[in-house]
Scaffold this active site. Structure first.
Site, PDB file in Angstrom:
ATOM      1  N   LYS A 154      46.366  38.936  34.852  1.00 21.92           N
ATOM      2  CA  LYS A 154      45.908  37.957  34.272  1.00 21.92           C
ATOM      3  C   LYS A 154      44.913  38.154  33.136  1.00 21.92           C
ATOM      4  O   LYS A 154      44.989  37.739  31.959  1.00 21.92           O
ATOM      5  CB  LYS A 154      45.226  36.872  35.121  1.00 21.92           C
ATOM      6  CG  LYS A 154      46.052  36.048  36.141  1.00 21.92           C
ATOM      7  CD  LYS A 154      45.490  35.460  37.054  1.00 21.92           C
ATOM      8  CE  LYS A 154      44.817  36.216  38.311  1.00 21.92           C
ATOM      9  NZ  LYS A 154      45.741  36.996  39.171  1.00 21.92           N
ATOM     10  N   ASP A 174      50.893  49.768  33.694  1.00 24.73           N
ATOM     11  CA  ASP A 174      50.843  48.838  34.847  1.00 24.73           C
ATOM     12  C   ASP A 174      52.007  49.039  35.617  1.00 24.73           C
ATOM     13  O   ASP A 174      53.196  49.321  35.219  1.00 24.73           O
ATOM     14  CB  ASP A 174      50.796  47.453  34.516  1.00 24.73           C
ATOM     15  CG  ASP A 174      50.346  46.406  35.804  1.00 24.73           C
ATOM     16  OD1 ASP A 174      50.850  46.704  36.998  1.00 24.73           O
ATOM     17  OD2 ASP A 174      49.445  45.683  35.528  1.00 24.73           O
ATOM     18  N   CYS A 205      42.595  47.070  35.888  1.00 30.31           N
ATOM     19  CA  CYS A 205      42.983  46.875  37.103  1.00 30.31           C
ATOM     20  C   CYS A 205      42.059  46.767  38.326  1.00 30.31           C
ATOM     21  O   CYS A 205      40.694  46.961  38.048  1.00 30.31           O
ATOM     22  CB  CYS A 205      43.766  47.986  37.239  1.00 30.31           C
ATOM     23  SG  CYS A 205      42.998  49.601  37.036  1.00 30.31           S
ATOM     24  N   PRO A 206      42.564  46.398  39.548  1.00 28.67           N
ATOM     25  CA  PRO A 206      41.610  46.486  40.421  1.00 28.67           C
ATOM     26  C   PRO A 206      41.218  47.489  40.983  1.00 28.67           C
ATOM     27  O   PRO A 206      41.936  48.676  40.702  1.00 28.67           O
ATOM     28  CB  PRO A 206      42.547  45.665  41.607  1.00 28.67           C
ATOM     29  CG  PRO A 206      43.937  45.902  41.258  1.00 28.67           C
ATOM     30  CD  PRO A 206      44.105  46.200  39.929  1.00 28.67           C
ATOM     31  N   THR A 232      35.352  46.472  32.382  1.00 32.68           N
ATOM     32  CA  THR A 232      34.882  45.091  32.907  1.00 32.68           C
ATOM     33  C   THR A 232      35.446  44.878  34.055  1.00 32.68           C
ATOM     34  O   THR A 232      35.483  43.764  34.680  1.00 32.68           O
ATOM     35  CB  THR A 232      35.137  44.011  31.809  1.00 32.68           C
ATOM     36  OG1 THR A 232      36.591  43.896  31.617  1.00 32.68           O
ATOM     37  CG2 THR A 232      34.591  44.138  30.440  1.00 32.68           C
ATOM     38  N   SER A 233      36.042  45.737  34.754  1.00 33.61           N
ATOM     39  CA  SER A 233      36.727  45.814  36.239  1.00 33.61           C
ATOM     40  C   SER A 233      35.887  45.893  37.349  1.00 33.61           C
ATOM     41  O   SER A 233      35.353  45.071  38.041  1.00 33.61           O
ATOM     42  CB  SER A 233      37.994  46.514  35.992  1.00 33.61           C
ATOM     43  OG  SER A 233      39.070  45.440  35.584  1.00 33.61           O
ATOM     44  N   ARG A 234      35.909  47.139  37.721  1.00 35.77           N
ATOM     45  CA  ARG A 234      34.913  47.696  38.923  1.00 35.77           C
ATOM     46  C   ARG A 234      34.651  49.058  38.453  1.00 35.77           C
ATOM     47  O   ARG A 234      35.292  49.961  37.950  1.00 35.77           O
ATOM     48  CB  ARG A 234      35.718  47.705  40.174  1.00 35.77           C
ATOM     49  CG  ARG A 234      35.990  46.208  40.831  1.00 35.77           C
ATOM     50  CD  ARG A 234      34.985  45.508  41.280  1.00 35.77           C
ATOM     51  NE  ARG A 234      35.176  44.336  41.887  1.00 35.77           N
ATOM     52  CZ  ARG A 234      35.203  43.196  41.171  1.00 35.77           C
ATOM     53  NH1 ARG A 234      34.837  43.044  40.097  1.00 35.77           N
ATOM     54  NH2 ARG A 234      35.388  42.206  41.970  1.00 35.77           N
ATOM     55  N   ASP A 258      30.553  46.722  31.979  1.00 31.07           N
ATOM     56  CA  ASP A 258      30.118  45.501  32.667  1.00 31.07           C
ATOM     57  C   ASP A 258      29.751  45.577  33.696  1.00 31.07           C
ATOM     58  O   ASP A 258      29.310  44.870  34.733  1.00 31.07           O
ATOM     59  CB  ASP A 258      30.734  44.206  32.393  1.00 31.07           C
ATOM     60  CG  ASP A 258      30.433  43.002  32.914  1.00 31.07           C
ATOM     61  OD1 ASP A 258      29.149  42.705  32.320  1.00 31.07           O
ATOM     62  OD2 ASP A 258      31.003  42.224  33.370  1.00 31.07           O
ATOM     63  N   GLU A 263      26.210  49.700  41.274  1.00 33.31           N
ATOM     64  CA  GLU A 263      25.559  48.412  40.719  1.00 33.31           C
ATOM     65  C   GLU A 263      24.947  47.440  41.968  1.00 33.31           C
ATOM     66  O   GLU A 263      24.020  46.891  41.607  1.00 33.31           O
ATOM     67  CB  GLU A 263      26.598  47.731  40.025  1.00 33.31           C
ATOM     68  CG  GLU A 263      27.722  46.896  40.736  1.00 33.31           C
ATOM     69  CD  GLU A 263      28.697  46.224  39.739  1.00 33.31           C
ATOM     70  OE1 GLU A 263      29.233  46.350  38.968  1.00 33.31           O
ATOM     71  OE2 GLU A 263      28.689  44.960  40.213  1.00 33.31           O
ATOM     72  N   HIS A 295      27.431  42.707  34.814  1.00 36.00           N
ATOM     73  CA  HIS A 295      28.257  42.174  35.727  1.00 36.00           C
ATOM     74  C   HIS A 295      28.317  40.596  35.118  1.00 36.00           C
ATOM     75  O   HIS A 295      28.235  39.712  36.051  1.00 36.00           O
ATOM     76  CB  HIS A 295      28.341  42.416  36.918  1.00 36.00           C
ATOM     77  CG  HIS A 295      29.671  42.286  37.786  1.00 36.00           C
ATOM     78  ND1 HIS A 295      30.122  43.068  38.700  1.00 36.00           N
ATOM     79  CD2 HIS A 295      30.658  41.285  37.463  1.00 36.00           C
ATOM     80  CE1 HIS A 295      31.158  42.545  39.224  1.00 36.00           C
ATOM     81  NE2 HIS A 295      31.623  41.667  38.524  1.00 36.00           N
TER      82      HIS A 295
HETATM   83  P1  NAD Z   1      45.304  40.597  38.489  1.00 36.23           P
HETATM   84  O1  NAD Z   1      45.538  40.912  39.868  1.00 36.23           O
HETATM   85  O2  NAD Z   1      45.810  39.550  37.891  1.00 36.23           O
HETATM   86  O3  NAD Z   1      46.032  41.939  37.660  1.00 36.23           O
HETATM   87  C1  NAD Z   1      45.545  43.267  38.053  1.00 36.23           C
HETATM   88  C2  NAD Z   1      46.768  44.105  37.267  1.00 36.23           C
HETATM   89  O4  NAD Z   1      46.374  45.301  37.751  1.00 36.23           O
HETATM   90  C3  NAD Z   1      48.037  43.843  37.794  1.00 36.23           C
HETATM   91  O5  NAD Z   1      49.138  43.479  36.919  1.00 36.23           O
HETATM   92  C4  NAD Z   1      48.446  45.087  38.953  1.00 36.23           C
HETATM   93  O6  NAD Z   1      49.923  45.089  39.008  1.00 36.23           O
HETATM   94  C5  NAD Z   1      47.741  46.049  38.059  1.00 36.23           C
HETATM   95  N1  NAD Z   1      47.414  47.386  38.870  1.00 36.23           N
HETATM   96  C6  NAD Z   1      47.537  47.624  40.272  1.00 36.23           C
HETATM   97  N2  NAD Z   1      47.238  48.783  40.294  1.00 36.23           N
HETATM   98  C7  NAD Z   1      47.199  49.509  38.933  1.00 36.23           C
HETATM   99  C8  NAD Z   1      47.141  50.889  38.619  1.00 36.23           C
HETATM  100  N3  NAD Z   1      47.241  51.896  39.539  1.00 36.23           N
HETATM  101  N4  NAD Z   1      47.053  51.106  37.528  1.00 36.23           N
HETATM  102  C9  NAD Z   1      47.313  50.137  36.500  1.00 36.23           C
HETATM  103  N5  NAD Z   1      47.242  48.916  36.974  1.00 36.23           N
HETATM  104  C10 NAD Z   1      47.399  48.540  38.029  1.00 36.23           C
HETATM  105  O7  NAD Z   1      43.970  40.634  38.587  1.00 36.23           O
HETATM  106  P2  NAD Z   1      42.680  40.155  37.175  1.00 36.23           P
HETATM  107  O8  NAD Z   1      42.458  38.832  37.520  1.00 36.23           O
HETATM  108  O9  NAD Z   1      43.310  40.608  35.968  1.00 36.23           O
HETATM  109  O10 NAD Z   1      41.760  40.867  37.391  1.00 36.23           O
HETATM  110  C11 NAD Z   1      41.664  42.501  37.176  1.00 36.23           C
HETATM  111  C12 NAD Z   1      40.175  43.010  37.616  1.00 36.23           C
HETATM  112  O11 NAD Z   1      39.097  42.429  36.762  1.00 36.23           O
HETATM  113  C13 NAD Z   1      39.806  42.641  39.036  1.00 36.23           C
HETATM  114  O12 NAD Z   1      40.447  43.451  40.197  1.00 36.23           O
HETATM  115  C14 NAD Z   1      38.077  42.711  38.882  1.00 36.23           C
HETATM  116  O13 NAD Z   1      37.989  43.919  39.691  1.00 36.23           O
HETATM  117  C15 NAD Z   1      38.064  42.514  37.544  1.00 36.23           C
HETATM  118  N6  NAD Z   1      37.236  41.272  37.392  1.00 36.23           N
HETATM  119  C16 NAD Z   1      35.855  41.499  36.666  1.00 36.23           C
HETATM  120  C17 NAD Z   1      34.905  40.448  36.584  1.00 36.23           C
HETATM  121  C18 NAD Z   1      33.949  40.542  36.165  1.00 36.23           C
HETATM  122  O14 NAD Z   1      32.947  39.620  35.799  1.00 36.23           O
HETATM  123  N7  NAD Z   1      33.398  41.649  35.324  1.00 36.23           N
HETATM  124  C19 NAD Z   1      35.559  39.010  36.858  1.00 36.23           C
HETATM  125  C20 NAD Z   1      36.747  39.012  37.680  1.00 36.23           C
HETATM  126  C21 NAD Z   1      37.741  40.239  37.588  1.00 36.23           C
END
Ligand code: NAD
Length: 334
Positions: A154, A174, A205-206, A232-234, A258, A263, A295
């Site tokens: 997303k 992906d 990615c997660p 901005t992920s983890r 972020d 953290e 974050h």
């Molecule tokens: P999502 O589940 O919609 O998308 C994650 C995508 O990563 C999927 O398309 C999946 O196929 C892909 N993926 C899985 N394993 C992978 C790999 N090994 N290599 C590459 N891609 C891979 O999740 P989202 O809603 O887009 O959120 C993504 C991440 O953003 C979350 O997991 C979370 O860690 C992070 N996040 C951060 C904040 C923030 O405030 N900083 C807020 C929300 C989410």
């Protein structure tokens, strides 16, 4: 229903209280994070409401189970901080907010890119100090740069769309490509190609065992000299020590984060009067080409409204013993 809300900040309280008007649950707010020691604060509650850095490991879950807590309502999408298997064994239902505003996070990633490139954070301070010099402010155009997107779920999809709007070449990796992105000029490539050819890489990615320290010495060496890394992920998607070495050697040109691997003990609190016992973040914050936010990518009115509504709805679903797509199960860990 009584819910113990942990890691509750003023903005959580404001938006949860508003969403709760429809449900009328008893919400007990605790500013402290949820962990093995603080779990006892949930005594008398039916469910706990938790956020990204609450530590829902086996010990915490066991303590919650002993208090007859039947549900964990996560106010976030990621669930890497929850021992899902143990929750399942203890019969604790875990629900999350799978999507709130992908735009909030994607737009924050873009804010990091533009701030690093155009140095607006430094310009703001200079002008306030009547220093109107432009020395050392030379940035770069985003147009025609190659932007690598790792993870096109997303948030990654929204981010890719914004970067296409800047007329960037967008390369994506992906394991489950989304063909609809191809219509918007995004090209899927191998992870190696994304690392070797991108001017900017943004992680979406997660955090899983597979993606843990995806950015490390080997992958940093693949990156173009002077390129930019955005996370901005983890935090644990990055090996911080290797990133610091790449910045020191001037191989990595910019870092915008972020999220940070350690953290948990820093973010979401005011430590301005404390001595920070974390060498790596202190080192990173001295680099002129590093931008750290704590974050906050999710922190928009739209996202907080959606988080609060979905969290309340999840609790309602739990109380009515209904099924939901927002359940987190051990199959999702695969
Ligand atoms: P999502 O589940 O919609 O998308 C994650 C995508 O990563 C999927 O398309 C999946 O196929 C892909 N993926 C899985 N394993 C992978 C790999 N090994 N290599 C590459 N891609 C891979 O999740 P989202 O809603 O887009 O959120 C993504 C991440 O953003 C979350 O997991 C979370 O860690 C992070 N996040 C951060 C904040 C923030 O405030 N900083 C807020 C929300 C989410």
């Amino acid at each position: 229903m009584k819910i113990a809300v942990f890691s509750a900040k003023s903005y959580d309280i404001e938006f949860l209280a508003h969403a709760n008007e429809k449900y009328g649950y008893e919400l007990d707010y605790f500013e402290v994070p949820l962990n093995r020691k603080t779990a006892r604060l949930a005594a008398g509650a039916d469910a706990v409401c938790a956020f990204v850095n609450d530590k829902l490991n086996a010990e915490t879950l066991q303590a919650l189970s002993e208090l007859n807590i039947g549900m964990v309502a996560l106010r976030c999408a990621g669930f890497n901080n929850v021992d899902i298997e143990t929750a399942g064994k203890l019969g604790i239902r875990v629900m999350r907010v799978p999507a709130y505003s992908p735009h909030a996070v994607a737009e924050h990633a873009v804010a990091l890119i533009l701030t690093l490139s155009r140095k607006t954070h430094k310009a703001y301070n200079r002008v306030r100090d009547a220093n109107f010099s432009l020395e050392r402010f030379v940035g770069f155009d985003l147009e025609k740069k190659t932007v690598g997107v790792i993870g096109t779920g997303k948030i990654g999809q929204v981010f890719a769309g914004i970067m296409r709007g800047f007329n960037c070449n967008v390369l994506a990796y992906d394991p489950y490509p989304d063909k609809s992105l191809l219509n918007n000029g995004v090209r899927y490539a191998s992870l190696e190609e994304v690392f070797t050819t991108s001017d900017i890489i943004s992680l979406h990615c997660p955090l899983t065992p597979e993606t843990h320290q995806l950015v490390n010495k080997r992958t940093l060496d693949l990156m173009k000299k002077g390129s930019m890394l955005i996370n901005t992920s983890r935090g644990k998607l990055i090996n911080t020590e290797d990133v610091i070495a790449a910045l020191r050697s001037k191989h990595l040109g910019y870092l915008g984060i972020d999220v940070y691997a350690e953290e948990e003990k820093l973010f979401f609190r005011d430590l301005s009067e404390h001595i920070i016992d974390d060498e790596q973040i202190m080192q990173l914050s001295t680099f002129p080409n590093v931008l750290i936010t704590a974050h906050q990518a999710f922190l928009t009115r739209e996202a907080l409204t959606e988080i609060a509504h979905t969290t309340m709805e999840n609790i309602s679903v739990y109380s009515k013993k209904e099924s939901s797509r927002n359940d987190v199960t051990s199959e999702m860990m695969a």
